[in-house]
Design an enzyme around this catalytic site. Structure first.
Site, PDB file in Angstrom:
ATOM      1  CB  SER A 252      -0.776  -0.251   1.201  1.00 28.54           C
ATOM      2  OG  SER A 252      -2.068   1.088   1.430  1.00 28.54           O
TER       3      SER A 252
ATOM      4  CG  HIS B 169      -6.072  -2.355   0.491  1.00 31.07           C
ATOM      5  ND1 HIS B 169      -4.913  -2.162  -0.533  1.00 31.07           N
ATOM      6  CD2 HIS B 169      -4.744  -2.025   1.437  1.00 31.07           C
ATOM      7  CE1 HIS B 169      -4.313  -1.239  -0.570  1.00 31.07           C
ATOM      8  NE2 HIS B 169      -4.260  -1.201   0.826  1.00 31.07           N
TER       9      HIS B 169
END
Length: 249
Positions: free
Chosen positions: A93, A227
């Site tokens: 990320s 995610h």
């Protein structure tokens, strides 16, 4: 290696001076502890270290850095790559951006570069910040955490933990919410791009666009999950890392 910035885990506290070093960059609001599971899978064949950003865990009294590029400069200063010691970067990320920008700064210094970048849970950079990264208040940050899911959601139910976590979260989202790619030459090391097939903010096609930022090959790996697909795929990620680095655990 600057031990203020770079940490090992458990039985792997001492550097043997051998093997590939994997430098891991945490996500927004994250800390070195996010990489304990991967370290357990890869150690001792891979020397796993993680970057401890200011403003969290034992560095919580320090002011967090509100710029991706400034953070990359500081990490590049701390790394001091050793001539002849192979290493690679793994960033998830926000950490993918910091890893990439750190590699760019090392290249600009003509320092020994990484064997490979593992870029996880992040679309390729753009000239302007991603709309999903722009937060105007704490409520936006908290909503983003809930949307992304993963183990980090647990802190939302503990007011004391949230009070300690918010300064780092605010800074990290300001950093990625203001980040825009500065044009420059592509890196010359291969990329492995990793993404969850149900990631709510990173479509596979956006992740695959990282291929335009290196002159070498790019391998895209899609895993089941959102995610934070890493939470359920640590063994599989370990296999991808060791195969790409040419080592066996």
């Amino acid at each position: 290696m600057d031990i203020e910035w770079l940490r090992r885990f458990g039985a792997a506290q001492e550097d043997t001076g051998q093997g590939v070093r994997l430098v891991c960059f945490p996500h927004a609001g994250g800390a070195v502890s996010a990489y304990v599971p991967l370290s357990r899978v890869l150690s001792p064949v891979v020397d796993v270290v993680a970057v401890q950003y200011p403003g969290r865990q034992d560095r919580y009294r320090e002011t967090p850095v509100e710029s991706v590029t400034r953070l990359a400069e500081l990490v590049a200063d701390a790394l001091e790559p050793e001539e002849g010691r192979p290493y690679a970067f793994f960033g998830h990320s926000m950490g993918a951006l910091v890893a990439y920008e750190t590699a760019r700064r090392l290249a600009a210094r003509s320092a020994p570069g990484p064997l490979r970048l593992f870029l996880s849970g992040r679309g390729a950079p753009g000239l302007r910040p991603e709309a999903a990264d722009r937060m105007t208040c704490d409520a936006d940050v908290i909503a983003a955490i809930r949307r992304l899911g993963g183990t980090g959601v647990r802190v939302l139910d503990d007011p004391d933990v949230m009070e300690m976590a918010m300064p780092a979260l605010r800074a990290d989202y300001r950093a990625i919410g203001s980040y825009g790619w500065e044009p420059g030459p592509p890196l010359d090391c291969p990329f492995t791009v990793l993404v969850g097939d149900a990631d709510p903010v990173v479509p596979v096609a956006r992740a695959a666009e990282w291929s335009g930022f290196t002159s070498a090959d790019t391998d895209v790996r899609v895993f089941p999950g959102g995610h934070f697909y890493l939470d359920g795929c640590t063994e599989e990620i370990g296999d991808v890392v060791t195969a790409a680095l040419g080592v066996r655990v």
